[in-house]
Design a protein around this motif. Structure first.
Motif, PDB file in Angstrom:
ATOM      1  N   ASP A 143       0.698  -1.355   0.015  1.00  0.00           N
ATOM      2  CA  ASP A 143       0.144   0.088   0.201  1.00  0.00           C
ATOM      3  C   ASP A 143       0.628   0.861  -0.523  1.00  0.00           C
ATOM      4  OD1 ASP A 143      -2.452   1.445   0.943  1.00  0.00           O
ATOM      5  OD2 ASP A 143      -1.833   1.863   2.590  1.00  0.00           O
ATOM      6  N   ASP A 171       0.040   5.157   1.145  1.00  0.00           N
ATOM      7  CA  ASP A 171      -0.269   6.200   1.851  1.00  0.00           C
ATOM      8  C   ASP A 171      -0.314   5.561   3.462  1.00  0.00           C
ATOM      9  OD1 ASP A 171      -0.734   8.218   0.208  1.00  0.00           O
ATOM     10  OD2 ASP A 171      -2.243   7.162   0.392  1.00  0.00           O
ATOM     11  N   THR A 218       1.765   3.778   4.536  1.00  0.00           N
ATOM     12  CA  THR A 218       3.159   2.150   4.747  1.00  0.00           C
ATOM     13  C   THR A 218       3.639   2.584   3.979  1.00  0.00           C
ATOM     14  OG1 THR A 218       0.745   0.984   3.877  1.00  0.00           O
ATOM     15  CG2 THR A 218       2.675  -0.283   3.763  1.00  0.00           C
ATOM     16  N   ASP A 240      -1.289  -0.898   6.046  1.00  0.00           N
ATOM     17  CA  ASP A 240      -1.110   0.121   7.101  1.00  0.00           C
ATOM     18  C   ASP A 240      -3.308  -0.076   7.362  1.00  0.00           C
ATOM     19  OD1 ASP A 240      -1.814   2.162   5.251  1.00  0.00           O
ATOM     20  OD2 ASP A 240      -2.910   3.357   7.382  1.00  0.00           O
ATOM     21  N   ASP A 292      -5.739  -4.200   3.047  1.00  0.00           N
ATOM     22  CA  ASP A 292      -4.847  -4.056   2.062  1.00  0.00           C
ATOM     23  C   ASP A 292      -3.948  -5.797   2.095  1.00  0.00           C
ATOM     24  OD1 ASP A 292      -4.527  -0.926   1.414  1.00  0.00           O
ATOM     25  OD2 ASP A 292      -3.472  -0.955   3.343  1.00  0.00           O
TER      26      ASP A 292
HETATM   27 MG    MG Z   1      -3.137   3.041   3.628  1.00  0.00          MG
END
Ligand code: MG
Length: 277
Positions: free
Chosen positions: A79, A81, A83, A201, A205
């Motif tokens: 992922d 954002d 991450t 996160d 994901d």
């Molecule tokens: Mg994310």
């Protein structure tokens, strides 16, 4: 006696009036809701523990990558954002403002291209490529030009400037339709890659099993897949936002809830010790 009841009536009216205006002043706003994020943001931006946890995740990912001795085309799926990049200044920018997340403000942040790399992320992703693997970026940043929302260019420029590898058309998988990520994960395996590990996160994901939007359903899915964490699924910490927050608001059309309703749900879902019994 007459005078006393008159003055009592007057006093009651004053109290009633002032409590009405007090109630109006005390209306719970989005600014108040944003204020509740200060401690989470402080932890992400200021705690050395957050940095350590990020290193821990990427160190573990490297161990796990090195352990895989299978031949053939291998890849990792990450992922973007929260991450591999940190967008916490976007949320920091909402503090003291009376508005929450919006497509327009998110676009402005993306186009600023100032997100920083999560500690350990650049080194690990380059290591995967240096040791013969591929890195696929599966992100829900939108590439929907028909909706005047295409973050592909700015996201790619931000990632390239930070030194991330394989930031190209083949490896960047932004959101063009559904936010659900299974189709995009399937397209990686469809190209003949074995996905050695996934990083994110947000539980969604990792696997379709985590697409549920209730606290109970998400917890159950984690118990079912508990042996996969630290193995095929490697989680980064995000206390600022995520599907976990939507679940606290009851899932479904949670975004239609008012700031006050959200704040009340944050509190009512806490386990609390009673000091006075
Ligand atoms: Mg994310």
């Amino acid at each position: 006696m007459k005078n006393l009841s008159k003055s009592l009536l007057g006093l009651a009216m004053v109290v009633a009036l002032s409590s009405t205006s007090f109630a109006a002043e005390k209306q719970f706003t989005t600014k108040d809701l944003n204020e509740e994020s200060v401690l989470a943001l402080s932890w992400v931006q200021n705690s050395a523990e957050f940095t350590a946890l990020s290193y821990q995740a990427f160190n573990l990912a490297k161990l796990r990558w090195d352990m895989d001795k299978q031949e053939g085309k291998k890849a990792i799926v990450v992922d973007v954002d929260e991450t591999i990049i940190d967008n916490s200044p976007y949320n920091g920018g909402l503090i003291d403002k009376d508005y929450g997340y919006s497509g327009d403000t998110w676009k402005a942040w993306s186009e600023d291209k100032s997100a920083t790399a999560m500690p350990g992320a650049v080194d690990f992703l380059n290591y995967v490529v240096e040791t013969g693997g591929d890195v696929f970026y599966v992100t829900n940043r939108k590439s929907m030009p028909e909706k005047n929302m295409d973050l592909k260019q700015s996201t790619m420029e931000n990632l390239k400037a930070l030194g991330f590898p394989q930031v190209d058309e083949k490896h960047m998988m932004l959101r063009t339709g559904t936010s659900k990520k299974q189709e995009r994960r399937d397209s990686v395996t469809g190209m003949g890659y074995k996905i050695v590990l996934l990083m994110g996160d947000n539980l969604a994901d990792f696997d379709v099993a985590f697409d549920g939007d209730t606290m109970e359903g998400r917890s159950k899915a984690v118990e079912t897949h508990k042996m996969s964490f630290g193995d095929k699924f490697i989680v980064l910490p995000n206390p600022i936002y995520g599907a976990w927050e939507a679940a606290v608001y009851g899932g479904g059309e949670w975004y239609k809830k008012s700031a006050q309703e959200k704040s009340e749900l944050r509190k009512s879902t806490l386990r609390k010790f009673e000091f006075e019994k």
